[in-house]
Scaffold this motif. Structure first.
Motif, PDB file in Angstrom:
ATOM      1  N   PRO A 556       0.802  -1.239   0.000  1.00 46.64           N
ATOM      2  CA  PRO A 556       0.000   0.000   0.000  1.00 46.64           C
ATOM      3  C   PRO A 556       0.826   1.276   0.000  1.00 46.64           C
ATOM      4  N   LEU A 557       2.045   1.260   0.529  1.00 46.81           N
ATOM      5  CA  LEU A 557       2.884   2.456   0.554  1.00 46.81           C
ATOM      6  C   LEU A 557       4.104   2.248  -0.332  1.00 46.81           C
ATOM      7  N   ALA A 558       4.463   3.278  -1.042  1.00 48.89           N
ATOM      8  CA  ALA A 558       5.645   3.221  -1.897  1.00 48.89           C
ATOM      9  C   ALA A 558       6.903   3.166  -1.021  1.00 48.89           C
ATOM     10  N   PRO A 559       8.007   2.671  -1.553  1.00 46.41           N
ATOM     11  CA  PRO A 559       9.252   2.617  -0.751  1.00 46.41           C
ATOM     12  C   PRO A 559       9.645   3.973  -0.198  1.00 46.41           C
ATOM     13  N   GLY A 560       9.472   5.048  -0.986  1.00 45.03           N
ATOM     14  CA  GLY A 560       9.809   6.379  -0.499  1.00 45.03           C
ATOM     15  C   GLY A 560       8.958   6.784   0.690  1.00 45.03           C
ATOM     16  N   MET A 561       7.684   6.409   0.654  1.00 43.08           N
ATOM     17  CA  MET A 561       6.805   6.732   1.764  1.00 43.08           C
ATOM     18  C   MET A 561       7.196   5.959   3.018  1.00 43.08           C
ATOM     19  N   TRP A 562       7.528   4.663   2.804  1.00 42.74           N
ATOM     20  CA  TRP A 562       7.985   3.882   3.968  1.00 42.74           C
ATOM     21  C   TRP A 562       9.237   4.514   4.594  1.00 42.74           C
ATOM     22  N   PHE A 563      10.177   4.899   3.740  1.00 45.85           N
ATOM     23  CA  PHE A 563      11.420   5.496   4.240  1.00 45.85           C
ATOM     24  C   PHE A 563      11.149   6.814   4.953  1.00 45.85           C
ATOM     25  N   GLY A 564      10.326   7.680   4.341  1.00 47.96           N
ATOM     26  CA  GLY A 564      10.013   8.977   4.948  1.00 47.96           C
ATOM     27  C   GLY A 564       9.297   8.823   6.280  1.00 47.96           C
TER      28      GLY A 564
END
Length: 792
Positions: A556-564
């Motif tokens: 559901p979340l993009a890798p960038g969102m997970w990282f942020g």
């Protein structure tokens, strides 16, 4: 000598007692009047049956102390004479009951006499619904109320799909009785009575003929005949003479005639071939067979100069009526039986001086309570009339008739009597009856209405589509007619171009079906406005764009969102920790990781506050808002992934197929093949299929002997997707088409080709490479020459 005399006296004493006893029994006579039309068929049949009933009853019950004494009178078909005979029986013979009269019109007045004198009147032939026990409490109907058969007749009408029915009845109490009820029952099944034909009993042959000619001018060709036996025979024979027993007509007889069908002269019966009849069903039994044999012999003895007749239902009911009256008479007896004469004046009429029977009410009660198994089946008069729930439906053929089915109140119409099914009294279809030979020896079910015409009949071509939902053509095995149904008709798979061209060749005047309006076809035929949407598109398989595995909860979340999110998580904890540390918060003294967890996961509103500074709380509020938005988005996205398929077409453009060299399909006989060739598809890569094979070809794919896409018209594609909604989708439209329409000759040709010559007109047209064709025809007023449409 004296001793011998005494011995003889002692020996004769028992004999004298028996003789005295028999004499006593013979004196117990209960007088019963019988009023019949003795010169009619029903009267003759009933007289023989009544005679046998008296013999049979007292042969079985020879020890009964009360015996019926019958006084038979002939009404000579006259209502006044019937009433006069009834008065005579009541006044001069003190009858305790009256059996008969034969006609419903006679029964009305005589039943009123029975009410005044308290004498039961039992009729086995008066069937009119107007005879009601409410107004005539001493009237008992030992037969079937005419209204009992109405649901059976309505079921027949409904089974064959007739929407209009004409009633033909005689202008008598019997004839008029059921007509209002019949009209109501037919209205309940959405069948209407546009005309009611009524004939007086004294109608001449000319009057009957003129009325039948009037009926021939009407559109309705289904008739229900409710008349006396004699009147119905005259009308039906005359109907054959004027041509109303030909193909296309349907006749239904009520049970008043059908119950006497076996007594019809074979030559008369032959003229009625093809009609349907409703008759009371009598179960077969050994008792009935033995009685019929004896009845036939007795009838010939009673009527040596008459032609043989067959035992009818009315004969059985008259037999059973004698039994029920005789049994009631034995139970009531003649003890204390009296006839009271009212006080009279000098100018009193005979009606005012009628005696009143003291035995009558008791006798009536015993008749109503008596129930037994008679010749006609269960004989139960508890409701003051026979309770009948089974009728037999017959078809007159040649000089005889055959059974085509039954009707019961529980199951409606059925071929077999013991067949049970969930149904209603008005249910049934033509398939629930055996095939009928209709008038004119036709096996086609009459349509029920027709318009007499002398003009040319319009020949309509119907094309069997690969999709029965659009066009289905079948031969009705009952009617023998060609029937077309489906979307293209309501508002085979041969080559459509050839089919359309047959309209130009005038093999058909009109062609209907799922025929696409094409530019090249408009050169030689005309089309109606399209009745479907247009366009050509592709059916292609779809694949799921999401790989459902153990780690789907991360998608559901993009890798960038997970990282942020992780960075923001750590950043918030560090900021809060620093702020609280600078504020000398003792709770943050200690291991930093432990305190960071406390700062993030414990509410700032706990009883023991872990966060003390206002700035720290602001930072945590920002973090909680972000966390709430993030959680909601994550939950929605994950739910969507787990519940909704993320399908993507395997092909999105027809040019992709051209570049990859994939195989494509089309329907047999469709012009789509030419379109694919125009798009530069390799002919070897174009494969024809029938609609039933589309799914298999697409599922196999181009590399496994199938196809990568199916090119088809949009209406067909939507129909395919409604049946195969999983795994396929529509791409396009990729080409514009005009939709479906009906085909005819061009408008001018239609006007010219069907009309009577008045002025010669020549039309010349060119059709592609075809030679010029001249057509010559003329003009007339179409309102004077109606056109029929025939499906071929």
């Amino acid at each position: 000598m004296e001793i011998a005399c005494r011995v003889i006296l002692l020996l004769l004493l028992p004999l004298n007692f028996v003789v005295a006893q028999n004499a006593s029994r013979a004196a117990q006579e209960l007088h019963v009047g019988v009023i019949l039309d003795l010169e009619t068929m029903v009267g003759k049949i009933a007289r023989t049956s009544i005679s046998l009933a008296m013999e049979d009853f007292y042969a079985v019950h020879h020890n009964y102390s009360t015996k019926l004494v019958l006084h038979i009178r002939d009404s000579m078909r006259d209502d006044v004479r019937a009433a006069s005979q009834a008065i005579n029986l009541l006044e001069d013979y003190n009858v305790e009951a009256i059996i008969g009269p034969q006609k419903s019109s006679q029964a009305v007045f005589i039943s009123k006499l029975g009410n005044r004198s308290h004498v039961p009147v039992i009729s086995f032939t008066a069937t009119s619904p107007s005879l009601s026990s409410k107004s005539l409490p001493y009237f008992v109907r030992a037969t079937v109320n005419d209204s009992a058969q109405l649901n059976c007749i309505a079921s027949i009408v409904k089974s064959y799909g007739w929407r209009k029915v004409v009633t033909i009845y005689e202008d008598t109490e019997y004839g008029r009785g059921i007509i209002p009820y019949l009209v109501d029952v037919l209205e309940d099944i959405d069948a209407h009575v546009p005309y009611q034909s009524v004939l007086p009993p004294s109608a001449t042959s000319l009057q009957i003929t003129l009325e039948l000619y009037k009926l021939m001018t009407m559109q309705t060709t289904v008739f229900v005949v409710h008349m006396s036996f004699t009147m119905a025979s005259r009308v039906l024979i005359k109907a054959k003479d004027v041509g109303m027993m030909n193909k296309g007509y349907a006749w239904i007889m009520t049970d008043g005639v059908t119950n006497l069908i076996d007594s019809l002269n074979p030559s008369v019966l032959k003229s009625l071939s093809g009609i349907l009849g409703v008759k009371f069903y009598v179960p077969k039994s050994t008792k009935l067979d033995d009685f019929t044999t004896r009845w036939n012999k007795r009838f010939q003895t009673d009527n040596p100069t008459d032609l043989p007749l067959k035992l009818s239902t009315f004969g059985m009911w008259s037999y059973d009526t004698i039994w029920v009256v005789a049994q009631a008479a034995e139970k009531v007896g003649l003890k204390n039986a009296t006839f009271t004469k009212p006080g009279v004046t000098r100018n009193s009429t005979s009606l005012e001086t009628l005696k009143t029977s003291s035995n009558g009410p008791k006798l009536l009660q015993e008749i109503l309570q008596n129930q037994f198994e008679g010749l006609s089946g269960n004989f139960d008069l508890s409701d003051r009339q026979l309770q009948i729930s089974t009728f037999q439906i017959i078809n007159v053929i040649g000089k005889g008739w055959r059974e085509i089915g039954f009707w019961t109140a529980q199951n409606g119409i059925s071929q077999q009597l013991n067949k049970t099914k969930p149904a209603t009294a008005l249910s049934g279809s033509a398939h629930d009856l055996y095939p009928v030979i209709w008038p004119g020896e036709s096996t086609e079910v009459p349509r029920g209405s027709q318009i007499p015409v002398s003009g040319k009949k319009l020949q309509v071509g119907v094309c069997t589509s690969g999709y029965p939902e659009f066009m289905k053509v079948e031969k009705d095995y009952i009617t023998g007619a060609t029937k077309a149904s489906g979307f293209s008709v309501d508002r085979s798979s041969e080559d459509y171009n050839d089919f359309v061209y047959q309209v130009y060749l005038e093999i058909y005047d009109i062609a209907i079906g799922d025929i696409t309006i094409r530019y090249n076809r408009t050169f030689y035929v005309d089309f109606t406005l399209p009745y479907t949407e247009s366009g050509i598109a592709m059916i292609v398989p779809v694949r799921d764009s999401i790989n459902r595995n153990t780690w789907i909860f991360l998608k559901p979340l993009a890798p960038g969102m997970w990282f942020g999110s992780v960075v923001f998580f750590i950043y918030t904890g560090v900021v809060v920790l620093i702020l609280e540390f600078l504020g000398n918060n003792k709770n943050v003294r200690g291991p930093i990781p432990s305190q960071l967890g406390i700062m993030i996961f414990f509410s700032i509103f706990e009883g023991k506050e872990l966060v003390q500074r206002f700035l720290s709380r602001i930072v945590l509020i920002v973090w909680l808002v972000f966390l709430m938005v993030l959680t909601s988005s994550y939950t929605v996205s994950l739910s969507s992934m787990l519940t909704v398929q993320q399908l993507q077409p395997t092909v999105t453009d027809v040019h992709e197929l051209l570049k990859s060299g994939e195989c494509v399909g089309y329907q047999h006989g469709s012009y789509v093949k030419g379109l694919l060739e125009e798009l530069s598809f390799d002919r070897l890569k174009i494969k024809p299929y029938d609609p039933d094979d589309f799914h298999e070809a697409l599922s196999r794919g181009s590399n496994n002997g199938g196809i990568a896409a199916l090119v088809h018209e949009v209406p067909y594609i939507k129909l395919f997707l409604s049946n195969h909604c999983k795994g396929y989708t529509m791409v396009g439209p990729i080409y514009k088409a005009a939709g479906f329409g009906y085909v005819s000759l061009t408008t001018l040709d239609m006007l010219l080709s069907h009309y009577i010559p008045t002025e010669k007109v020549t039309i010349t047209k060119s059709i592609g490479s075809q030679k010029k064709v001249n057509s010559t025809s003329n003009h007339i007023n179409t309102s004077e020459h109606p056109i029929l449409i025939i499906l071929v």
